[in-house]
Scaffold this motif. Structure first.
Motif, PDB file in Angstrom:
ATOM      1  N   ASP A 144      18.099  17.050 -28.462  1.00  0.00           N
ATOM      2  CA  ASP A 144      18.385  16.654 -29.839  1.00  0.00           C
ATOM      3  C   ASP A 144      18.926  17.815 -30.651  1.00  0.00           C
ATOM      4  O   ASP A 144      19.859  17.660 -31.451  1.00  0.00           O
ATOM      5  N   PHE A 145      18.352  19.007 -30.448  1.00  0.00           N
ATOM      6  CA  PHE A 145      18.836  20.180 -31.167  1.00  0.00           C
ATOM      7  C   PHE A 145      20.236  20.553 -30.702  1.00  0.00           C
ATOM      8  O   PHE A 145      21.087  20.955 -31.503  1.00  0.00           O
ATOM      9  N   MET A 146      20.515  20.423 -29.394  1.00  0.00           N
ATOM     10  CA  MET A 146      21.854  20.694 -28.883  1.00  0.00           C
ATOM     11  C   MET A 146      22.865  19.742 -29.520  1.00  0.00           C
ATOM     12  O   MET A 146      23.975  20.157 -29.886  1.00  0.00           O
ATOM     13  N   ARG A 147      22.493  18.485 -29.630  1.00  0.00           N
ATOM     14  CA  ARG A 147      23.388  17.522 -30.292  1.00  0.00           C
ATOM     15  C   ARG A 147      23.667  17.944 -31.735  1.00  0.00           C
ATOM     16  O   ARG A 147      24.816  17.959 -32.192  1.00  0.00           O
ATOM     17  N   LYS A 148      22.600  18.270 -32.447  1.00  0.00           N
ATOM     18  CA  LYS A 148      22.721  18.574 -33.871  1.00  0.00           C
ATOM     19  C   LYS A 148      23.479  19.872 -34.108  1.00  0.00           C
ATOM     20  O   LYS A 148      24.301  19.962 -35.039  1.00  0.00           O
ATOM     21  N   GLN A 149      23.222  20.884 -33.269  1.00  0.00           N
ATOM     22  CA  GLN A 149      23.818  22.193 -33.503  1.00  0.00           C
ATOM     23  C   GLN A 149      25.223  22.331 -32.943  1.00  0.00           C
ATOM     24  O   GLN A 149      26.048  23.042 -33.509  1.00  0.00           O
ATOM     25  N   TYR A 150      25.497  21.632 -31.838  1.00  0.00           N
ATOM     26  CA  TYR A 150      26.774  21.884 -31.175  1.00  0.00           C
ATOM     27  C   TYR A 150      27.573  20.631 -30.845  1.00  0.00           C
ATOM     28  O   TYR A 150      28.715  20.492 -31.273  1.00  0.00           O
ATOM     29  N   LEU A 151      27.024  19.701 -30.090  1.00  0.00           N
ATOM     30  CA  LEU A 151      27.822  18.576 -29.590  1.00  0.00           C
ATOM     31  C   LEU A 151      28.421  17.741 -30.719  1.00  0.00           C
ATOM     32  O   LEU A 151      29.610  17.393 -30.683  1.00  0.00           O
ATOM     33  N   ASP A 152      27.627  17.401 -31.716  1.00  0.00           N
ATOM     34  CA  ASP A 152      28.097  16.519 -32.789  1.00  0.00           C
ATOM     35  C   ASP A 152      29.033  17.206 -33.777  1.00  0.00           C
ATOM     36  O   ASP A 152      30.141  16.702 -34.022  1.00  0.00           O
ATOM     37  N   PRO A 153      28.650  18.336 -34.371  1.00  0.00           N
ATOM     38  CA  PRO A 153      29.519  18.920 -35.395  1.00  0.00           C
ATOM     39  C   PRO A 153      30.858  19.411 -34.868  1.00  0.00           C
ATOM     40  O   PRO A 153      31.847  19.413 -35.601  1.00  0.00           O
ATOM     41  N   LEU A 154      30.895  19.820 -33.594  1.00  0.00           N
ATOM     42  CA  LEU A 154      32.150  20.321 -33.050  1.00  0.00           C
ATOM     43  C   LEU A 154      32.866  19.285 -32.192  1.00  0.00           C
ATOM     44  O   LEU A 154      33.831  19.593 -31.509  1.00  0.00           O
ATOM     45  N   ASP A 155      32.380  18.056 -32.234  1.00  0.00           N
ATOM     46  CA  ASP A 155      33.082  16.921 -31.628  1.00  0.00           C
ATOM     47  C   ASP A 155      33.366  17.149 -30.144  1.00  0.00           C
ATOM     48  O   ASP A 155      34.506  17.041 -29.681  1.00  0.00           O
ATOM     49  N   VAL A 156      32.311  17.475 -29.395  1.00  0.00           N
ATOM     50  CA  VAL A 156      32.431  17.666 -27.960  1.00  0.00           C
ATOM     51  C   VAL A 156      32.398  16.307 -27.271  1.00  0.00           C
ATOM     52  O   VAL A 156      31.414  15.573 -27.369  1.00  0.00           O
TER      53      VAL A 156
END
Length: 370
Positions: free
Chosen positions: A91-103
């Motif tokens: 969940d933290f990976m999603r919030k910090q990286y995957l979602d905001p940088l549109d991976v």
């Protein structure tokens, strides 16, 4: 390395996104604790791991011989608020990286448990299976953007082949990973059964920096400093590329795709030039090579971008990209490590829209059939 080590991955005041969706070829998930593997291990190996731990060819027990400059090689802001090490909280990976940088897709590269370097081969076989199953259970089944690799200890060929065959039947893995720091150079024929199976299955061979084969990581011996050891990653990858090409792996396996991961790409051009020069002089020694070494490199090998070699002048980086070839480069961030390359700031030299699309997306889509 990126110059944004102290810059938050996501500015909370900004909603800026990348201009297109990214394929990141190097994301590191971590175990929250070694006990996470217990559901995938027989009782014998659970007790073995708790009692004896790792058996590596290094003078330290259960850790790397050169302590990293930040705990667990990680950015200071990558520790999840829920506890556990960086990379252990989806969940933290999603919030910090995957979602905001549109991976759009992220390829998992597991470094935990030193799978490639376990000297107790039975334990190593049990661990490689457990980690491969853990990737699916804890990561890819919960997050379809993430893709797993089949990790195998390359120095136990029989166990590696059996594990690849087992995972291939599952059908949820996008590449096969081995280590460049093996007991012998990777071009040696002892490793060819792994390459033959990768070619047969149509899975790229991923070679991520690291591993401990019992040899000094640098050609001149054991380094004094972490900075030397970290620098030697590029030397290791250059030696591995040379071994694979000159031993005839791409000639023997013409449909095999090989991806070098987290080795950067500043060394590739000079390595090709030198191999070609020596081939012209010593080709009688390697009659199994039908073409110049650089031709094999340009057709069979891909290289992830991180850590990007960043010369002071942007035009020099531009020349480097042109020598390697835009079609050979795959974007990687190395999240959540200290030398993470933020895709928004990864290249100091301007890229055309077509070049950026290739590096950040379409090259990886083609290699991994995403």
């Amino acid at each position: 390395m990126s110059d944004v080590i102290d810059r938050p991955l996501l500015d909370q005041e900004s909603t800026a996104k990348t201009r297109f969706r990214i394929v990141d070829c190097d994301i590191h998930p971590s175990l929250h604790a070694r006990s996470d593997l217990n559901p995938f291990l027989a009782k014998r190996w659970q007790e073995h791991m708790k009692t004896y731990g790792d058996h590596l060819r290094t003078p330290y027990f259960g850790t790397t011989p050169y302590p990293r400059s930040s705990p667990l090689i990680a950015r200071r802001d990558a520790w999840p608020p829920t506890g556990g090490p960086p990379g252990s909280d989806l969940d933290f990976m999603r919030k910090q990286y995957l979602d905001p940088l549109d991976v759009e897709f992220g390829l998992l590269q597991v470094l935990d448990m030193f799978i490639f370097s376990q000297q107790n081969l039975e334990f190593g076989a049990a661990i490689q299976r457990a980690v491969n199953e853990w990737q699916l259970a804890h990561w890819t089944s919960r997050e379809p953007r993430l893709k797993a690799a089949i990790l195998v200890g390359q120095d136990d060929i029989a166990a590696a082949v059996a594990e690849i065959e087992r995972c291939a039947k599952v059908g949820q893995y996008v590449q096969i990973n081995v280590s460049p720091r093996a007991n012998e150079p990777l071009g040696r024929r002892r490793y060819w059964p792994i390459y033959a199976l990768a070619e047969e299955l149509g899975l790229p061979l991923g070679i991520h920096v690291g591993g401990y084969g019992g040899h000094p990581p640098a050609g001149g011996g054991w380094p004094s400093y972490y900075a030397e050891e970290h620098q030697s990653n590029a030397h290791t990858m250059a030696a591995t590329l040379t071994s694979l090409v000159l031993e005839g792996v791409p000639e023997q396996f013409p449909d095999l795709k090989i991806v070098f991961i987290e080795g950067g790409f500043g060394w590739i051009s000079s390595t090709m030039w030198r191999m070609d020069q020596h081939f012209d002089r010593f080709r009688a020694e390697v009659p199994h090579l039908k073409r110049r070494p650089s031709e094999y490199v340009r057709e069979h090998f891909w290289f992830t971008t991180q850590p990007i070699d960043e010369p002071d002048e942007a035009r020099h980086l531009r020349s480097l990209i042109e020598w390697v070839g835009v079609d050979r480069l795959l974007f990687s961030s190395d999240y959540p490590h200290w030398d993470f390359d933020d895709p928004r700031f990864a290249f100091k030299t301007p890229l055309t829209d077509a070049e950026r699309t290739k590096i950040f997306q379409t090259n990886a889509r083609a290699v991994y059939k995403l």
